[in-house]
Design an enzyme around this catalytic site. Structure first.
Site, PDB file in Angstrom:
ATOM      1  N   VAL A   1       1.390   3.560  -3.382  1.00 15.68           N
ATOM      2  CA  VAL A   1       1.752   4.945  -3.053  1.00 15.68           C
ATOM      3  C   VAL A   1       3.228   4.903  -2.679  1.00 15.68           C
ATOM      4  O   VAL A   1       3.637   4.070  -1.872  1.00 15.68           O
ATOM      5  CB  VAL A   1       0.895   5.478  -1.884  1.00 15.68           C
TER       6      VAL A   1
ATOM      7  N   HIS B   1      -0.465   6.616   5.292  1.00 12.30           N
ATOM      8  CA  HIS B   1      -1.386   7.053   4.221  1.00 12.30           C
ATOM      9  C   HIS B   1      -1.398   8.571   4.017  1.00 12.30           C
ATOM     10  O   HIS B   1      -2.310   9.095   3.372  1.00 12.30           O
ATOM     11  CB  HIS B   1      -2.825   6.557   4.476  1.00 12.30           C
TER      12      HIS B   1
ATOM     13  N   GLN C   1       0.827  -1.207   0.000  1.00  8.65           N
ATOM     14  CA  GLN C   1       0.000   0.000   0.000  1.00  8.65           C
ATOM     15  C   GLN C   1       0.862   1.259   0.000  1.00  8.65           C
ATOM     16  O   GLN C   1       1.132   1.827  -1.037  1.00  8.65           O
ATOM     17  CB  GLN C   1      -0.973  -0.017   1.172  1.00  8.65           C
ATOM     18  N   ASP C   2       1.337   1.691   1.181  1.00 10.34           N
ATOM     19  CA  ASP C   2       2.291   2.797   1.167  1.00 10.34           C
ATOM     20  C   ASP C   2       3.498   2.412   2.010  1.00 10.34           C
ATOM     21  O   ASP C   2       3.471   1.416   2.725  1.00 10.34           O
ATOM     22  CB  ASP C   2       1.665   4.136   1.573  1.00 10.34           C
ATOM     23  N   PRO C   3       4.591   3.174   1.923  1.00  8.52           N
ATOM     24  CA  PRO C   3       5.829   2.764   2.593  1.00  8.52           C
ATOM     25  C   PRO C   3       5.688   2.753   4.114  1.00  8.52           C
ATOM     26  O   PRO C   3       4.835   3.437   4.688  1.00  8.52           O
ATOM     27  CB  PRO C   3       6.839   3.832   2.154  1.00  8.52           C
TER      28      PRO C   3
END
EC number: 3.2.2.27
Length: 219
Positions: free
Chosen positions: A122, A131, A60-62
């Site tokens: 992302v 997020h 999803q995101d880092p």
């Protein structure tokens, strides 16, 4: 189409992409800590060439903790504590892949170098704020990455863990690729079916059936 430049060169010229880069640059200049470091944001593409991709694992995101993110989904640098989701991935590998033993580190560079694209949808995040860059526009870019791979490569394995990743299923032609879905490996959901999904052995069986060297998952 053989390179990321062929696949994404036009996309990177689009105004929206330049706006993302500018927004991230401005935040860094203002003193905001952004992960991963600027030099690592596109590591997944640097380590896994377009024409060598065999499998895509979607994140999803880092990670938003200090020193964790280095541009590869689920992976952390050597010397950083293994995050819970990655530990669950290792636990599944231990039961799925003969001879796999859980390593003392969480660095997945060896997978990336074999053709496993570890792609976050992302690509940046503010320190301590999960997020926080979800609305910057990165997904338009990473959706294009998935589309281009699905359209111009054959017999890839896409591992989509959790509802968020599974939304990307619509970008992939299941006639030409293997799509594997399971709950997310996070401690909140791994017991609902990530454990026992056997995605890693399924991926290798599929690759072998199509004359592609399997992935050595051992680290």
């Amino acid at each position: 189409m053989d390179t990321w430049h062929d696949a994404l060169g036009g996309e990177k010229q689009q105004p929206y992409f330049q706006e993302i880069l500018n927004a991230v640059r401005q935040e860094r200049l203002s003193g905001q800590i952004i992960y991963p470091p600027a030099a690592d944001v596109f590591n997944a593409f640097r380590l896994t060439a377009f024409d060598r991709v065999k499998a895509v694992i979607l994140g999803q995101d880092p990670y938003h903790g200090a020193g964790q993110a280095h541009g590869l989904a689920f992976s952390v640098r050597q010397g950083i504590r293994i995050p819970p989701s990655l530990l669950n991935i290792y636990k599944e590998l231990e039961t799925d892949i003969e001879g796999f033993s859980i390593p003392a580190h969480g660095c997945l560079t060896a997978w990336a170098e074999q053709g496993v694209l570890l792609l976050n949808t992302v690509l940046t995040v503010r320190a301590g704020q999960a997020h926080s860059h979800a609305l910057l526009g990165w997904e338009r870019f990473t959706d294009t990455v998935i589309r281009q791979l699905a359209a111009h490569r054959k017999h890839l394995v896409f591992m989509l863990w959790g509802g968020y990743a599974q939304q990307k299923r619509k970008l992939i032609d299941s006639q030409n690729h293997l799509i594997l879905t399971a709950p997310h490996p996070s401690p909140l959901s791994a017991y609902r079916g990530f454990f026992g999904c056997r995605h890693f052995s399924q991926a290798n069986s599929y690759l072998s059936r199509h004359g592609i060297d399997p992935i050595n998952w051992k680290l």
